[in-house]
Motif scaffolding. Structure first.
Motif, mmCIF file in Angstrom:
data_model
loop_
_atom_site.group_PDB
_atom_site.id
_atom_site.type_symbol
_atom_site.label_atom_id
_atom_site.label_comp_id
_atom_site.label_asym_id
_atom_site.label_seq_id
_atom_site.Cartn_x
_atom_site.Cartn_y
_atom_site.Cartn_z
ATOM 1 N N ARG A 87 0.831 -1.215 0.000
ATOM 2 C CA ARG A 87 0.000 0.000 0.000
ATOM 3 C C ARG A 87 0.861 1.259 0.000
ATOM 4 N NH1 ARG A 87 -3.964 2.812 -1.968
ATOM 5 N NH2 ARG A 87 -4.384 4.642 -0.670
ATOM 6 N N LEU A 88 1.897 1.297 0.824
ATOM 7 C CA LEU A 88 2.740 2.496 0.891
ATOM 8 C C LEU A 88 3.555 2.675 -0.382
ATOM 9 C CD1 LEU A 88 2.823 4.506 3.266
ATOM 10 C CD2 LEU A 88 1.796 2.328 3.839
ATOM 11 N N HIS A 89 3.987 1.587 -0.997
ATOM 12 C CA HIS A 89 4.685 1.699 -2.277
ATOM 13 C C HIS A 89 3.762 2.257 -3.354
ATOM 14 C CE1 HIS A 89 8.000 -1.390 -1.155
ATOM 15 N NE2 HIS A 89 8.466 -0.161 -1.073
ATOM 16 N N ALA A 90 2.488 1.913 -3.281
ATOM 17 C CA ALA A 90 1.536 2.355 -4.294
ATOM 18 C C ALA A 90 1.301 3.855 -4.251
ATOM 19 C CB ALA A 90 0.203 1.619 -4.122
ATOM 20 N N VAL A 91 1.530 4.481 -3.092
ATOM 21 C CA VAL A 91 1.271 5.919 -2.960
ATOM 22 C C VAL A 91 2.547 6.704 -2.687
ATOM 23 C CG1 VAL A 91 -1.095 5.598 -2.207
ATOM 24 C CG2 VAL A 91 0.718 5.674 -0.494
#
Length: 256
Positions: free
Chosen positions: A62-66
């Motif tokens: 999730r954090l990589h996606a944003v």
């Protein structure tokens, strides 16, 4: 701090300990994105290991996606929500994983000098600034609640039978509310994310001494902390992530 440049060096170590039959901790870090996350699973058999692995992977994904933009508090809240949902739904689908759960503690070290911290359960994030070690997270545990209520003087003095009993965890309920906090980073800080396999074996004073002495070499510090927990009994899995300012890392002292 320079934007667009990794200002923090990260290293991690994890060990099964001297008593447990399997390692149910999971750790991950991404130095280039300033992300570090640690989870301590529970549930026995395959459940604990699967819960911590799923929590860490979901949080990181999730954090990589944003990560293209500047991460904010709501990003960490949503990542914890997704991790909780993934573990909860997996336990519902598979009877062999029923009742599994995990702690989660995570840090986002932003290039503008801001640290975002998120936690659920009793895994911790510490900061060493100068010679002062401070825990930046609050345990979600029965002992911590009793301490806050004045029933016991400190969580370390509580009954051994209550040790490890959590009031909040990833994947146990359909929803979870993580604690999220914001701190200012300083160039010579050292940070430690750890499972209770470390803090149950090694007092804060000894952790501080190791970070003061070895914090400039994150991999050396991480491995030394794990070794010390094992030398003192290793009653649980022990996992750590050490995060140090690039300015304080001594070149040529890293392992690996």
């Amino acid at each position: 701090m320079n934007k667009g440049k990794a200002n923090w060096r990260m290293a991690m170590a994890s060990h099964i300990g001297q008593v447990r039959l399997r390692n149910e901790d999971c750790v991950a870090c991404d130095e280039s994105q300033g992300l570090a996350v640690l989870a301590d699973g529970m549930g026995g058999h395959a459940g604990g290991a699967e819960a911590s692995r799923m929590a860490v992977l979901t949080w990181m994904d999730r954090l990589h996606a944003v990560a293209d933009g500047m991460l904010v508090e709501d990003d960490l809240r949503h990542a914890a929500h997704l991790a909780n949902r993934a573990v909860f739904m997996a336990s519902r689908r598979d009877p062999g994983l029923r009742g599994m759960g995990s702690t989660l503690v995570a840090g986002c070290f932003r290039p503008d000098g801001v640290l975002l911290v998120s936690n659920v359960g009793d895994s911790r994030l510490y900061r060493l600034r100068g010679d002062t070690l401070e825990c930046l997270t609050r345990d979600h545990s029965v002992l911590r609640a009793q301490c806050d209520a004045g029933m016991i003087e400190s969580a370390s003095e509580g009954p051994a039978a209550l040790r490890g009993l959590l009031t909040r965890a990833i994947g146990v309920e359909a929803e979870v509310v993580p604690d999220v906090a914001v701190f200012a980073l300083e160039p010579d800080d050292h940070y430690l994310l750890c499972s209770d396999g470390l803090t149950d074996m090694v007092p804060d004073a000894d952790i501080a001494e190791i970070l003061v002495t070895l914090g400039g070499s994150p991999q050396v510090a991480a491995e030394h902390l794990v070794d010390l927990a094992n030398d003192r009994g290793g009653m649980d899995n022990v996992s750590v992530i050490v995060v140090s300012s690039s300015a304080s890392v001594r070149l040529g002292t890293e392992l690996g």
